[in-house]
Write a protein that holds these residues in place. Sequence first.
Motif, PDB file in Angstrom:
ATOM      1  N   TRP A  86       0.817  -1.224   0.000  1.00 46.33           N
ATOM      2  CA  TRP A  86       0.000   0.000   0.000  1.00 46.33           C
ATOM      3  C   TRP A  86       0.841   1.260   0.000  1.00 46.33           C
ATOM      4  O   TRP A  86       0.316   2.363   0.086  1.00 46.33           O
ATOM      5  N   SER A  88       2.501   2.526   2.269  1.00 41.68           N
ATOM      6  CA  SER A  88       2.089   3.260   3.462  1.00 41.68           C
ATOM      7  C   SER A  88       3.267   3.428   4.416  1.00 41.68           C
ATOM      8  O   SER A  88       4.310   2.787   4.277  1.00 41.68           O
ATOM      9  N   ASP A 294      -0.907  13.912  -1.636  1.00 43.16           N
ATOM     10  CA  ASP A 294      -2.294  13.989  -1.166  1.00 43.16           C
ATOM     11  C   ASP A 294      -2.839  12.560  -1.037  1.00 43.16           C
ATOM     12  O   ASP A 294      -3.717  12.149  -1.783  1.00 43.16           O
ATOM     13  N   PRO A 295      -2.293  11.759  -0.109  1.00 44.87           N
ATOM     14  CA  PRO A 295      -2.663  10.344  -0.040  1.00 44.87           C
ATOM     15  C   PRO A 295      -4.130  10.144   0.312  1.00 44.87           C
ATOM     16  O   PRO A 295      -4.705  10.887   1.103  1.00 44.87           O
ATOM     17  N   ALA A 296      -4.717   9.130  -0.300  1.00 43.30           N
ATOM     18  CA  ALA A 296      -6.098   8.770  -0.002  1.00 43.30           C
ATOM     19  C   ALA A 296      -6.186   8.247   1.426  1.00 43.30           C
ATOM     20  O   ALA A 296      -5.260   7.599   1.932  1.00 43.30           O
ATOM     21  N   ASP A 297      -7.307   8.539   2.099  1.00 46.44           N
ATOM     22  CA  ASP A 297      -7.493   8.065   3.473  1.00 46.44           C
ATOM     23  C   ASP A 297      -7.489   6.542   3.523  1.00 46.44           C
ATOM     24  O   ASP A 297      -6.924   5.934   4.435  1.00 46.44           O
ATOM     25  N   SER A 298      -8.121   5.942   2.538  1.00 46.22           N
ATOM     26  CA  SER A 298      -8.153   4.491   2.426  1.00 46.22           C
ATOM     27  C   SER A 298      -7.578   4.123   1.061  1.00 46.22           C
ATOM     28  O   SER A 298      -8.020   4.648   0.042  1.00 46.22           O
ATOM     29  N   GLN A 300      -6.836   2.855  -2.530  1.00 42.40           N
ATOM     30  CA  GLN A 300      -7.712   2.407  -3.610  1.00 42.40           C
ATOM     31  C   GLN A 300      -6.963   1.567  -4.640  1.00 42.40           C
ATOM     32  O   GLN A 300      -7.575   0.975  -5.519  1.00 42.40           O
ATOM     33  N   ASN A 419      -0.154   8.352  -4.340  1.00 41.31           N
ATOM     34  CA  ASN A 419      -1.165   8.768  -3.365  1.00 41.31           C
ATOM     35  C   ASN A 419      -2.225   7.695  -3.126  1.00 41.31           C
ATOM     36  O   ASN A 419      -3.251   7.964  -2.508  1.00 41.31           O
ATOM     37  N   ARG A 420      -1.979   6.487  -3.688  1.00 39.45           N
ATOM     38  CA  ARG A 420      -2.861   5.327  -3.497  1.00 39.45           C
ATOM     39  C   ARG A 420      -4.282   5.598  -3.999  1.00 39.45           C
ATOM     40  O   ARG A 420      -5.266   5.125  -3.436  1.00 39.45           O
ATOM     41  N   ARG A 421      -4.381   6.358  -5.092  1.00 40.51           N
ATOM     42  CA  ARG A 421      -5.692   6.725  -5.625  1.00 40.51           C
ATOM     43  C   ARG A 421      -5.947   6.041  -6.965  1.00 40.51           C
ATOM     44  O   ARG A 421      -5.078   5.995  -7.832  1.00 40.51           O
TER      45      ARG A 421
END
Length: 429
Positions: A86, A88, A294-298, A300, A419-421
């Motif tokens: 992720w 993260s 601007d990483p996604a909260d969860s 994707q 940003n994991r989006r």
Amino acid sequence: MSCPPIVRPRLFYQLLVGALCLAKTNALAQNISFPTAIEPDTVECERPGPAKFSAALAQGDFLAAVTLAETEAELWWSQAVTQVIWQSGSDGGFPQPPEDAGALPWTEVEYAYAWSRGDYARIGRIKGADRNDAFPRMATAWAEGSRTPTFAFPDSTVSVPMRISSGKNPLVEVKVNGVSHWFWVDTGAGVTVLSSRIAQAVGIAPLGGYAEIGTSTRHRVWGRPAVIDSLEIGGFCARNQPAVILRKRDLALRLFGIPLLRIDGIVGWPLLRELDVELNVPGRTLTLRPSQPDPADSPQIGWYWQPFVEVATPPGCTLRLKLDTGSAKTFFHPSAYPKLGVVPRNQTRTLRTGVGATKLMRTDQLERVRLVLGEQLVEMAAAEGFPEEPNAKEELMRFDGVIGQDILGRGTVRIDFRNRRFRFFREAR
């Protein structure tokens, strides 16, 4: 007077099979619809899976193992896996294993960590890495012969026209060392690729000897590591990009040995992952932006040797599908069947085309497959499943299938991996 050409029966049969398979691919794409609502499924989601950390690890299901970790060593290992998949946590380096790590597969995870960050020098230092494997050898060559990759944008956004090949693959015009060519845009490609013909024409020399590389059809091709000095798309410029040179006869789509489509090169995942990329196939436009923090909260979208997305099903299950813009079709593995609430109707054979070879493969015929991709409902009146499960120990991640251009090409895909989006949406009509 010359004699008329003779059509050999074998050649005629091969061309006929190819035409029928292409027609089948187009028919499957036409069976996809995007309803505004899907009735809830009365079938409860079956959730087969390991119950213990050791069982998940033995099956190569790293994400399942993460949720089952208990001991200190298992929790440290899970932290490292989460950081890789992720992207993260802080990027302060790969977490070192505790003394009681035992037989946990740290080498595989550290290898993936280094690859995901383009740290090719680290790969050469990893103890236990298979030196006979193609990519560690190539990574060593890149580390020794490469300068630091850089990216330059003329402004905040670059938009350029796309073409779509006869195989449904998106292509974009690129300038390699100042010379224009059309490359595939392929999230499923683990590295950016050049045809040997193009490499020679633009003065890119290989950095080492040949290494054997696998493809989507499990055909083996031979490639050599190289570095692209300059690769431009519109006003965007990437410099010092690691790449692989494939022999021109391998970098083609073939039907029973007959070349159908020549490929100049492929813009692969190591370049795409650094950008905010938008592919609008209906509008024939590729848009590139710098990836702003601007990483996604969860998360994707994740990655473990290939990018993947998690897709919901009406029974309430989650599918883990590889995101492959180079695949013409979406297909599923048997692990997906109970999650989709479907039973194969019958088996047939279909043509699967990849770099260097085309194979006839057994497929399961599936009916009424329904997915929720982000906020978009997708219904496939007919779909294909490959009854041969992928080797989870080789991939070190259990995937349920691949999502390809038959779905992705019907809308706009936006990928901002750093940003994991991930977003898929269709234009209002």
